[in-house]
Design a protein around this motif. Structure first.
Motif, PDB file in Angstrom:
ATOM      1  N   GLU A   1      27.298 -15.787  12.398  1.00  0.00           N
ATOM      2  CA  GLU A   1      27.044 -15.892  10.965  1.00  0.00           C
ATOM      3  C   GLU A   1      25.576 -15.607  10.714  1.00  0.00           C
ATOM      4  O   GLU A   1      24.692 -16.216  11.348  1.00  0.00           O
ATOM      5  CB  GLU A   1      27.396 -17.288  10.439  1.00  0.00           C
ATOM      6  CG  GLU A   1      28.861 -17.636  10.541  1.00  0.00           C
ATOM      7  CD  GLU A   1      29.750 -16.773   9.658  1.00  0.00           C
ATOM      8  OE1 GLU A   1      29.303 -16.347   8.575  1.00  0.00           O
ATOM      9  OE2 GLU A   1      30.892 -16.514  10.059  1.00  0.00           O
TER      10      GLU A   1
ATOM     11  N   ASN B   1      29.016 -19.135  16.925  1.00  0.00           N
ATOM     12  CA  ASN B   1      30.047 -20.159  17.097  1.00  0.00           C
ATOM     13  C   ASN B   1      29.598 -21.498  16.507  1.00  0.00           C
ATOM     14  O   ASN B   1      29.732 -22.547  17.121  1.00  0.00           O
ATOM     15  CB  ASN B   1      30.432 -20.297  18.572  1.00  0.00           C
ATOM     16  CG  ASN B   1      30.974 -19.002  19.122  1.00  0.00           C
ATOM     17  OD1 ASN B   1      31.684 -18.270  18.437  1.00  0.00           O
ATOM     18  ND2 ASN B   1      30.618 -18.689  20.347  1.00  0.00           N
TER      19      ASN B   1
ATOM     20  N   ILE C   1      32.608 -11.019  15.960  1.00  0.00           N
ATOM     21  CA  ILE C   1      32.819 -11.143  14.521  1.00  0.00           C
ATOM     22  C   ILE C   1      31.472 -11.493  13.887  1.00  0.00           C
ATOM     23  O   ILE C   1      30.856 -12.499  14.256  1.00  0.00           O
ATOM     24  CB  ILE C   1      33.838 -12.252  14.187  1.00  0.00           C
ATOM     25  CG1 ILE C   1      35.125 -12.099  14.986  1.00  0.00           C
ATOM     26  CG2 ILE C   1      34.102 -12.319  12.689  1.00  0.00           C
ATOM     27  CD1 ILE C   1      35.919 -10.872  14.675  1.00  0.00           C
TER      28      ILE C   1
ATOM     29  N   GLN D   1      32.463 -12.505   9.368  1.00  0.00           N
ATOM     30  CA  GLN D   1      33.901 -12.326   9.175  1.00  0.00           C
ATOM     31  C   GLN D   1      34.374 -10.875   9.294  1.00  0.00           C
ATOM     32  O   GLN D   1      35.491 -10.554   8.916  1.00  0.00           O
ATOM     33  CB  GLN D   1      34.354 -12.931   7.848  1.00  0.00           C
ATOM     34  CG  GLN D   1      34.032 -14.410   7.750  1.00  0.00           C
ATOM     35  CD  GLN D   1      34.414 -15.011   6.418  1.00  0.00           C
ATOM     36  OE1 GLN D   1      34.886 -14.322   5.530  1.00  0.00           O
ATOM     37  NE2 GLN D   1      34.213 -16.306   6.292  1.00  0.00           N
TER      38      GLN D   1
ATOM     39  N   ASN E   1      34.553 -12.064  21.491  1.00  0.00           N
ATOM     40  CA  ASN E   1      35.100 -12.878  20.397  1.00  0.00           C
ATOM     41  C   ASN E   1      34.158 -13.938  19.847  1.00  0.00           C
ATOM     42  O   ASN E   1      34.600 -14.838  19.129  1.00  0.00           O
ATOM     43  CB  ASN E   1      36.435 -13.518  20.795  1.00  0.00           C
ATOM     44  CG  ASN E   1      37.503 -12.470  20.984  1.00  0.00           C
ATOM     45  OD1 ASN E   1      37.612 -11.534  20.199  1.00  0.00           O
ATOM     46  ND2 ASN E   1      38.270 -12.586  22.051  1.00  0.00           N
ATOM     47  N   ASP E   2      32.856 -13.843  20.143  1.00  0.00           N
ATOM     48  CA  ASP E   2      31.902 -14.756  19.507  1.00  0.00           C
ATOM     49  C   ASP E   2      31.917 -14.528  18.004  1.00  0.00           C
ATOM     50  O   ASP E   2      32.116 -13.407  17.526  1.00  0.00           O
ATOM     51  CB  ASP E   2      30.484 -14.527  20.034  1.00  0.00           C
ATOM     52  CG  ASP E   2      30.178 -15.317  21.293  1.00  0.00           C
ATOM     53  OD1 ASP E   2      30.992 -16.188  21.679  1.00  0.00           O
ATOM     54  OD2 ASP E   2      29.113 -15.062  21.893  1.00  0.00           O
ATOM     55  N   ARG E   3      31.677 -15.599  17.281  1.00  0.00           N
ATOM     56  CA  ARG E   3      31.596 -15.539  15.817  1.00  0.00           C
ATOM     57  C   ARG E   3      30.136 -15.763  15.424  1.00  0.00           C
ATOM     58  O   ARG E   3      29.574 -16.821  15.699  1.00  0.00           O
ATOM     59  CB  ARG E   3      32.493 -16.589  15.183  1.00  0.00           C
ATOM     60  CG  ARG E   3      33.950 -16.300  15.423  1.00  0.00           C
ATOM     61  CD  ARG E   3      34.847 -17.224  14.615  1.00  0.00           C
ATOM     62  NE  ARG E   3      36.218 -16.744  14.672  1.00  0.00           N
ATOM     63  CZ  ARG E   3      36.741 -15.891  13.798  1.00  0.00           C
ATOM     64  NH1 ARG E   3      36.025 -15.438  12.809  1.00  0.00           N
ATOM     65  NH2 ARG E   3      37.998 -15.501  13.926  1.00  0.00           N
TER      66      ARG E   3
END
Length: 65
Positions: free
Chosen positions: A57, A36, A4, A7, A53-55
Motif C-alpha cells: 500500500e 502486508n 499487489i 489493489q 503475492n505481497d500486498r
C-alpha cells in the motif's frame, strides 16, 4: 513475481525491493509504504525484499480542513 500495489496486480522480477515497486508505479513523494499491513520506513525501501503475492500500500497524505 506477482505483487499487489494499491489493489492492482503487477509483475516484478524475483528479488525485487520496495523501491522497485515504487518505481514501477512512478510514485511521487510524499507517501508512506506498508507491505502486508506493516509500515516500511523510507530508509529501508531499497533493502526491503518483496515476496510473491505481497500486498503493498502506497499512501499519500491528505491535507485540508
Amino acid at each position: 513475481m506477482r505483487v499487489i500495489v494499491n489493489q492492482i496486480a503487477y509483475e516484478l522480477p524475483s528479488k525485487s525491493m520496495v523501491s522497485d515497486a515504487l518505481a514501477l508505479i512512478n510514485a511521487k513523494p510524499p507517501y508512506a509504504v506498508a507491505v502486508n499491513l506493516n509500515f516500511v520506513p523510507k530508509t529501508k525501501h531499497a533493502n526491503f525484499a518483496l515476496n510473491e503475492n505481497d500486498r503493498i500500500e502506497v499512501i499519500a497524505p491528505v491535507t485540508g480542513g
